[in-house]
Design a protein around this motif. Structure first.
Motif, PDB file in Angstrom:
ATOM      1  N   UNK A 103      52.335  44.619  50.885  1.00  0.00           N
ATOM      2  CA  UNK A 103      53.317  45.859  50.765  1.00  0.00           C
ATOM      3  C   UNK A 103      53.969  45.615  49.166  1.00  0.00           C
ATOM      4  N   UNK A 104      54.169  44.241  48.730  1.00  0.00           N
ATOM      5  CA  UNK A 104      54.835  44.511  47.305  1.00  0.00           C
ATOM      6  C   UNK A 104      54.285  45.014  46.267  1.00  0.00           C
ATOM      7  N   UNK A 105      52.861  45.450  46.463  1.00  0.00           N
ATOM      8  CA  UNK A 105      52.217  46.031  45.213  1.00  0.00           C
ATOM      9  C   UNK A 105      51.577  47.296  45.884  1.00  0.00           C
ATOM     10  N   UNK A 106      52.232  47.727  46.714  1.00  0.00           N
ATOM     11  CA  UNK A 106      51.710  49.112  47.411  1.00  0.00           C
ATOM     12  C   UNK A 106      52.525  50.149  46.696  1.00  0.00           C
ATOM     13  N   UNK A 107      51.826  51.215  46.385  1.00  0.00           N
ATOM     14  CA  UNK A 107      52.582  52.310  45.672  1.00  0.00           C
ATOM     15  C   UNK A 107      53.371  51.973  44.402  1.00  0.00           C
ATOM     16  N   UNK A 108      52.332  51.243  43.596  1.00  0.00           N
ATOM     17  CA  UNK A 108      53.122  50.953  42.254  1.00  0.00           C
ATOM     18  C   UNK A 108      52.781  51.485  41.112  1.00  0.00           C
ATOM     19  N   UNK A 109      51.891  52.676  41.402  1.00  0.00           N
ATOM     20  CA  UNK A 109      51.046  53.319  40.374  1.00  0.00           C
ATOM     21  C   UNK A 109      52.049  54.075  39.272  1.00  0.00           C
ATOM     22  N   UNK A 110      53.262  54.374  39.930  1.00  0.00           N
ATOM     23  CA  UNK A 110      54.295  55.171  38.978  1.00  0.00           C
ATOM     24  C   UNK A 110      55.542  54.408  38.617  1.00  0.00           C
ATOM     25  N   UNK A 111      55.296  53.188  38.735  1.00  0.00           N
ATOM     26  CA  UNK A 111      56.645  52.270  38.297  1.00  0.00           C
ATOM     27  C   UNK A 111      56.606  51.959  36.941  1.00  0.00           C
ATOM     28  N   UNK A 112      57.566  51.903  36.192  1.00  0.00           N
ATOM     29  CA  UNK A 112      57.959  51.217  34.851  1.00  0.00           C
ATOM     30  C   UNK A 112      57.300  49.817  34.844  1.00  0.00           C
ATOM     31  N   UNK A 113      57.105  49.524  33.868  1.00  0.00           N
ATOM     32  CA  UNK A 113      56.095  48.238  33.559  1.00  0.00           C
ATOM     33  C   UNK A 113      57.311  47.234  34.189  1.00  0.00           C
ATOM     34  N   UNK A 114      58.650  47.078  33.691  1.00  0.00           N
ATOM     35  CA  UNK A 114      59.572  46.099  34.257  1.00  0.00           C
ATOM     36  C   UNK A 114      59.447  46.080  35.847  1.00  0.00           C
ATOM     37  N   UNK A 115      59.471  47.259  36.454  1.00  0.00           N
ATOM     38  CA  UNK A 115      59.382  46.977  37.881  1.00  0.00           C
ATOM     39  C   UNK A 115      58.009  46.599  38.554  1.00  0.00           C
ATOM     40  N   UNK A 116      56.928  46.918  37.802  1.00  0.00           N
ATOM     41  CA  UNK A 116      55.686  46.630  37.958  1.00  0.00           C
ATOM     42  C   UNK A 116      55.400  45.009  37.938  1.00  0.00           C
ATOM     43  N   UNK A 117      56.039  44.680  36.898  1.00  0.00           N
ATOM     44  CA  UNK A 117      55.921  43.066  36.659  1.00  0.00           C
ATOM     45  C   UNK A 117      56.756  42.334  37.928  1.00  0.00           C
ATOM     46  N   UNK A 118      57.835  42.944  38.288  1.00  0.00           N
ATOM     47  CA  UNK A 118      58.534  42.494  39.590  1.00  0.00           C
ATOM     48  C   UNK A 118      57.970  42.507  40.648  1.00  0.00           C
TER      49      UNK A 118
END
Length: 421
Positions: free
Chosen positions: A373-388
């Protein structure tokens, strides 16, 4: 940590009883009782003595810290299997300041000293509790660290993805290859696909570990209790010509070609004549609906449509009294058709067991779902939030193996072990 000891073999009379000691100074304690033990991992035939009083002649060996099960100095004393000898040795050890180990304390020390991760501990617990071949094989895979190795491979995907994301954050104003974002999402898709496979296979793995339930249902006097008794080869359920004899659910555990199965003998399904019978029928319906398989048993070979589920088996009973050629039919008197019925049950249940995952504990499932779930629907996230998000997924894998946040589970996990393990 305290020096601890416990009998590692089942208590009682036997050929050999093994007493295990763990903790700093274990070798010194053993040498006070048995004399010099020069080399680790060598068995020495020694007289165990309290001063001039000889207790027994035993094989004694020690394992140095870092090369033992617990990761501490460990001594094993192989005595003759008499309870009085083990009791007397326990008294001698207590006199030297040792205490009796708590349930699972040896394994707990192995975990705390980094010799096992939490998934391996759970696998070992399952292995000790295994009753069937399928349970043994599943537990052995877990206790041998197969899930831990998979988790490390999943973490490698996250490390690579996280490094690429971090580079895009740190060097946002510099030239970054255009393919980097695409590779990140490819890695995360691979990660999620691997976890989805384990999550989907959890239900089957959990049933293998805990066993399948098969409910025998049908009208009163259909022969349900007689069938249970025939399979058990003993009188498990009370049999009578009086309708409604079975009021409560009777369970029979059996090993069906390596699968752990519990057969449920249920109350006859009909309009109840009193409150007690009504409660028995209600309970029978609830357990039957929740079971993995239902055997619809009746002399006519008819299903109860109100409880029918896909994959159920319709069985005609009392085949010795009726000439039934169609479908499955059994006789609890002669045993005719019983082998075919058990084969059919195995076919259905083994199909349900196919695709079983490694994860078979709810704690493990929750950790995997959190990571997915942590990496679900992350395709549109900014890089900083994606890293988190990637760091959160990695942290969930650490929870899976007990590397962090294990305190909440330790008492539950280790108290299921016996003393001496």
């Amino acid at each position: 940590m305290d020096l601890i000891f416990a009998e590692a073999t089942p208590p009682g009379r036997g050929g050999v009883s093994i007493v295990r000691v763990s903790g700093a100074g274990a070798r010194t304690v053993a040498e006070r009782l048995a004399g010099p033990l020069p080399k680790p991992r060598h068995a020495y035939l020694r007289e165990i003595a309290d001063g001039e009083n000889i207790l027994d002649r035993a094989l004694v060996m020690w394992f140095e810290a870092g090369h033992s099960f617990t990761g501490e100095d460990v001594v094993e004393i192989h005595l003759h299997g008499a309870p009085v000898i083990v009791r007397r040795l326990g008294q001698l050890l207590k006199a030297q300041g040792l205490r009796l180990a708590e349930a699972g304390e040896f394994t707990k020390r192995a975990f705390l000293n980094g010799k096992m991760d939490l998934s391996e501990v759970e696998g070992l617990g399952d292995l000790l509790a295994a009753e069937t071949e399928s349970q043994r094989l599943a537990a052995l895979r877990m206790s041998n660290g197969e899930l831990a190795r998979k988790a490390d491979a999943w973490r490698s995907l996250l490390i690579r993805a996280g490094a690429l994301v971090e580079s895009s954050v740190d060097f946002a104003d510099e030239e970054v290859p255009e393919e980097v974002p695409g590779e990140v999402f490819e890695l995360l898709d691979m990660f999620k696909a691997e976890l989805e496979m384990q999550i989907r296979g959890y239900a089957a793995a959990e049933r293998i570990r805990n066993g399948f339930e098969v409910a025998v249902i049908g009208p009163p006097n259909a022969g349900k209790s007689s069938l249970i008794n025939r399979i058990a080869k003993r009188e498990v359920a009370l049999v009578s010509d009086i309708a409604g004899t079975t009021r409560d659910i009777i369970e029979l555990r059996l090993d069906l070609k390596g699968l752990a199965v519990t057969l449920l003998d249920t109350a006859g399904l009909r309009n109840a004549r009193d409150e007690l019978e009504s409660r028995g029928i209600d309970r029978a319906r609830q357990r039957a609906e929740a079971a993995d398989l239902r055997l619809h048993l009746s002399p006519e070979g008819k299903a109860d449509n109100s409880l029918w589920q896909e994959g159920d088996l319709v069985v005609a009973s009392k085949a010795d009294l009726h000439d039934l050629e169609r479908g499955l039919s059994v006789s609890s008197v002669t045993g005719a058709g019983l082998d075919m019925l058990l084969d059919k049950m195995f076919d259905v249940l083994s199909q349900k067991a196919s695709g079983a995952a490694l994860v078979s504990h709810e704690r493990q499932l929750n950790a995997l779902m959190a990571a997915r779930n942590a990496v679900d629907d992350v395709y549109e996230l900014p890089a900083e939030l994606l890293a988190e998000a990637v760091r959160h997924a990695s942290s969930s894998l650490d929870h899976l193996l007990g590397r962090i946040g294990a305190e909440d589970y330790l008492d539950v996990v280790f108290t299921s072990f016996c003393i001496g393990k």
